[in-house]
Design a protein around this motif. Structure first.
Motif, PDB file in Angstrom:
ATOM      1  N   UNK A  29      -9.391  -0.580  -1.023  1.00  0.00           N
ATOM      2  CA  UNK A  29      -9.203  -1.938  -0.511  1.00  0.00           C
ATOM      3  C   UNK A  29      -7.770  -2.147  -0.032  1.00  0.00           C
ATOM      4  N   UNK A  30      -6.815  -1.630  -0.795  1.00  0.00           N
ATOM      5  CA  UNK A  30      -5.416  -1.761  -0.383  1.00  0.00           C
ATOM      6  C   UNK A  30      -5.143  -0.971   0.884  1.00  0.00           C
ATOM      7  N   UNK A  31      -5.725   0.217   0.984  1.00  0.00           N
ATOM      8  CA  UNK A  31      -5.517   1.027   2.189  1.00  0.00           C
ATOM      9  C   UNK A  31      -5.978   0.267   3.425  1.00  0.00           C
ATOM     10  N   UNK A  32      -7.101  -0.411   3.320  1.00  0.00           N
ATOM     11  CA  UNK A  32      -7.582  -1.196   4.447  1.00  0.00           C
ATOM     12  C   UNK A  32      -6.711  -2.400   4.719  1.00  0.00           C
ATOM     13  N   UNK A  33      -6.327  -3.102   3.657  1.00  0.00           N
ATOM     14  CA  UNK A  33      -5.519  -4.309   3.829  1.00  0.00           C
ATOM     15  C   UNK A  33      -4.126  -3.994   4.360  1.00  0.00           C
ATOM     16  N   UNK A  34      -3.578  -2.826   4.021  1.00  0.00           N
ATOM     17  CA  UNK A  34      -2.210  -2.475   4.404  1.00  0.00           C
ATOM     18  C   UNK A  34      -2.117  -1.809   5.763  1.00  0.00           C
ATOM     19  N   UNK A  35      -3.210  -1.661   6.468  1.00  0.00           N
ATOM     20  CA  UNK A  35      -3.167  -1.072   7.810  1.00  0.00           C
ATOM     21  C   UNK A  35      -2.275  -1.922   8.718  1.00  0.00           C
ATOM     22  N   UNK A  36      -1.245  -1.315   9.268  1.00  0.00           N
ATOM     23  CA  UNK A  36      -0.327  -2.031  10.141  1.00  0.00           C
ATOM     24  C   UNK A  36       0.704  -2.877   9.429  1.00  0.00           C
ATOM     25  N   UNK A  37       0.722  -2.858   8.097  1.00  0.00           N
ATOM     26  CA  UNK A  37       1.644  -3.688   7.309  1.00  0.00           C
ATOM     27  C   UNK A  37       2.909  -2.895   6.986  1.00  0.00           C
ATOM     28  N   UNK A  63       0.605   1.836  -3.520  1.00  0.00           N
ATOM     29  CA  UNK A  63       1.345   1.651  -2.272  1.00  0.00           C
ATOM     30  C   UNK A  63       2.274   2.824  -1.998  1.00  0.00           C
ATOM     31  N   UNK A  64       2.867   3.377  -3.049  1.00  0.00           N
ATOM     32  CA  UNK A  64       3.725   4.547  -2.866  1.00  0.00           C
ATOM     33  C   UNK A  64       2.924   5.700  -2.263  1.00  0.00           C
ATOM     34  N   UNK A  65       1.705   5.881  -2.738  1.00  0.00           N
ATOM     35  CA  UNK A  65       0.853   6.929  -2.201  1.00  0.00           C
ATOM     36  C   UNK A  65       0.392   6.652  -0.783  1.00  0.00           C
ATOM     37  N   UNK A  66       0.534   5.393  -0.344  1.00  0.00           N
ATOM     38  CA  UNK A  66       0.120   5.019   1.008  1.00  0.00           C
ATOM     39  C   UNK A  66       1.300   4.891   1.967  1.00  0.00           C
ATOM     40  N   UNK A  67       2.482   5.361   1.524  1.00  0.00           N
ATOM     41  CA  UNK A  67       3.607   5.447   2.434  1.00  0.00           C
ATOM     42  C   UNK A  67       4.680   4.390   2.301  1.00  0.00           C
ATOM     43  N   UNK A  68       4.615   3.537   1.278  1.00  0.00           N
ATOM     44  CA  UNK A  68       5.691   2.563   1.089  1.00  0.00           C
ATOM     45  C   UNK A  68       6.913   3.259   0.507  1.00  0.00           C
ATOM     46  N   UNK A  69       8.086   2.871   0.992  1.00  0.00           N
ATOM     47  CA  UNK A  69       9.312   3.614   0.705  1.00  0.00           C
ATOM     48  C   UNK A  69      10.316   2.870  -0.149  1.00  0.00           C
ATOM     49  N   UNK A  70      10.134   1.550  -0.329  1.00  0.00           N
ATOM     50  CA  UNK A  70      11.145   0.748  -1.019  1.00  0.00           C
ATOM     51  C   UNK A  70      10.486  -0.326  -1.860  1.00  0.00           C
ATOM     52  N   UNK A  71      10.993  -0.503  -3.082  1.00  0.00           N
ATOM     53  CA  UNK A  71      10.639  -1.659  -3.898  1.00  0.00           C
ATOM     54  C   UNK A  71      11.827  -2.608  -3.856  1.00  0.00           C
TER      55      UNK A  71
END
Length: 407
Positions: A29-37, A63-71
């Motif tokens: 669900x997060x992968x879909x919601x985070x598309x383009x985010x 999110x880290x596994x989906x490419x987020x780089x910063x908290x």
């Protein structure tokens, strides 16, 4: 009157609900919601609930596994570098670093566990950095700038939001400091490359961050208190944008619902941080609010209308609000137990759901300080579809675990 477990709105919410206990579905669900985010705001209805902190920790791992780089955290921009040094390089004591960010709300076992996980995640090389975005508590920046700090700015070391405003000369001195830093940066760039334009000239990242922290704090310190919330939220949005200057950056922002929301907070008087981010980034900003049905949380209590910083946080309890005017009542009816609902999604919405998303409702919202006798009946207003892109619902919360201050 309770919310009925039927009807077009109920069915639409129920069809979109993802149980928080189902890791695979939650990740999908997060992968879909985070598309383009590029930047996601992770909110919370209180600053003192264990379940909110633990859920955000889980979401951060996904999110880290989906490419987020910063908290990026609603914590001192100046002092957060100590936490970053620990999560990237293992330097220092993590609990002390968390405590020195200035907020008792983060000095908890749950936040410390998240920081320890970040260290493990980065052990084989930097993959996720940590940053503060709040201009409060600029002591580390004042110390780092050393003799270059005008004498008028020393007063910022002991200033706290809610104190009487400082003289305008403080802000004027901070602007001089920022101007001199910018001029020095131009000189350094010109020496390195005589053909460099002014727009190419920037200071070193550390100096720029410290000067910015001092300047923003000085601006907050000289305005009347009723002007502080709007200015603070704009500054926090500006600081998130600095993190996004790297085209490869994707940022998860940890803050209160009242900051990550895309509308106006404080009874509609304050353009929230999320409002600025949504205006600047459009659908590349995603606001996720975290709500709860009932339970406990920690906060300080006001005394004679004022927050007393020396008082210890105490346990607060709120019952479930079943009235249809609350968002939480609708989420509780839509799905049993803890769940997440993406309000954006694909596909057409039934007219009833569209109308529900556009109607003004109420939700629980508590900061680090609450009124002693009024908090149980305290609600904030919201237009769900305008303020949030997604909502996570925790059925029952318990208090976060505050740790002893090691300083």
């Amino acid at each position: 009157m309770a919310v009925e477990r039927s009807g077009a709105v109920h069915d639409w919410l129920a069809a979109r609900a993802v149980p928080l206990g189902d890791e695979a579905r939650l990740s999908a669900a997060l992968a879909g919601a985070m598309t383009g985010v590029r930047v996601v705001g992770l909110g919370e209805a209180t600053h003192g609930s264990r379940e909110f902190f633990e859920l955000k920790h889980r979401l951060l791992k996904i999110l880290a596994g989906q490419g987020f780089t910063t908290l990026a955290m609603e914590a001192s921009m100046s002092a957060a570098e100590r936490v970053n040094d620990y999560v990237l390089h293992g330097k220092g004591d993590p609990l002390r670093a968390v405590a020195e960010m200035g907020f008792w709300t983060w000095r908890t076992a749950e936040v410390l566990a998240m920081v320890e996980w970040l260290r493990e995640y980065n052990r084989d090389g930097p993959r996720m950095t940590f940053a503060g975005i709040d201009p409060q508590y600029p002591g580390d920046s004042l110390a780092a700038l050393g003799e270059g700090v005008p004498e008028e700015l020393r007063a910022l070391g002991g200033f706290r939001l809610g104190d009487p405003p400082l003289p305008p000369a403080v802000a004027e001195a901070a602007r001089r400091l920022a101007a001199s830093d910018a001029q020095a940066a131009k000189g350094s760039a010109a020496a390195a490359d005589p053909h460099a334009s002014d727009t190419q000239a920037v200071g070193t990242p550390d100096v720029d961050r410290h000067v910015r922290a001092v300047l923003q704090n000085a601006e907050l310190a000289v305005v009347p208190f009723h002007e502080v919330p709007a200015l603070r939220d704009r500054f926090m949005a500006d600081n998130v944008d600095r993190l996004l200057a790297d085209p490869a950056a994707r940022v998860a922002v940890w803050a209160h619902n009242g900051h990550v929301m895309k509308g106006n907070a404080k009874g509609g008087l304050v353009a929230a941080m999320g409002h600025h981010l949504a205006e600047r980034h459009g659908p590349a900003y995603y606001a996720l609010g975290l709500l709860f049905g009932q339970g406990e949380f920690l906060s300080r209590r006001r005394r004679f209308g004022k927050a007393v910083r020396t008082r210890q946080p105490v346990r607060n309890r709120v019952p479930f609000a079943a009235t249809p005017t609350t968002v939480e009542a609708w989420l509780a009816a839509a799905h049993p137990g803890d769940h997440l609902i993406d309000l954006r999604g694909d596909g057409a919405r039934p007219p009833e759901a569209e109308a529900w998303l556009g109607e003004r409702r109420h939700l629980r919202s508590f900061g680090g300080v609450v009124g002693r006798f009024t908090y149980k009946t305290s609600f904030s207003s919201t237009v769900p579809g305008d303020d949030f892109d997604g909502l996570a619902y925790i059925e029952r919360t318990t208090c976060s675990t505050v740790l002893p201050d090691p300083r």
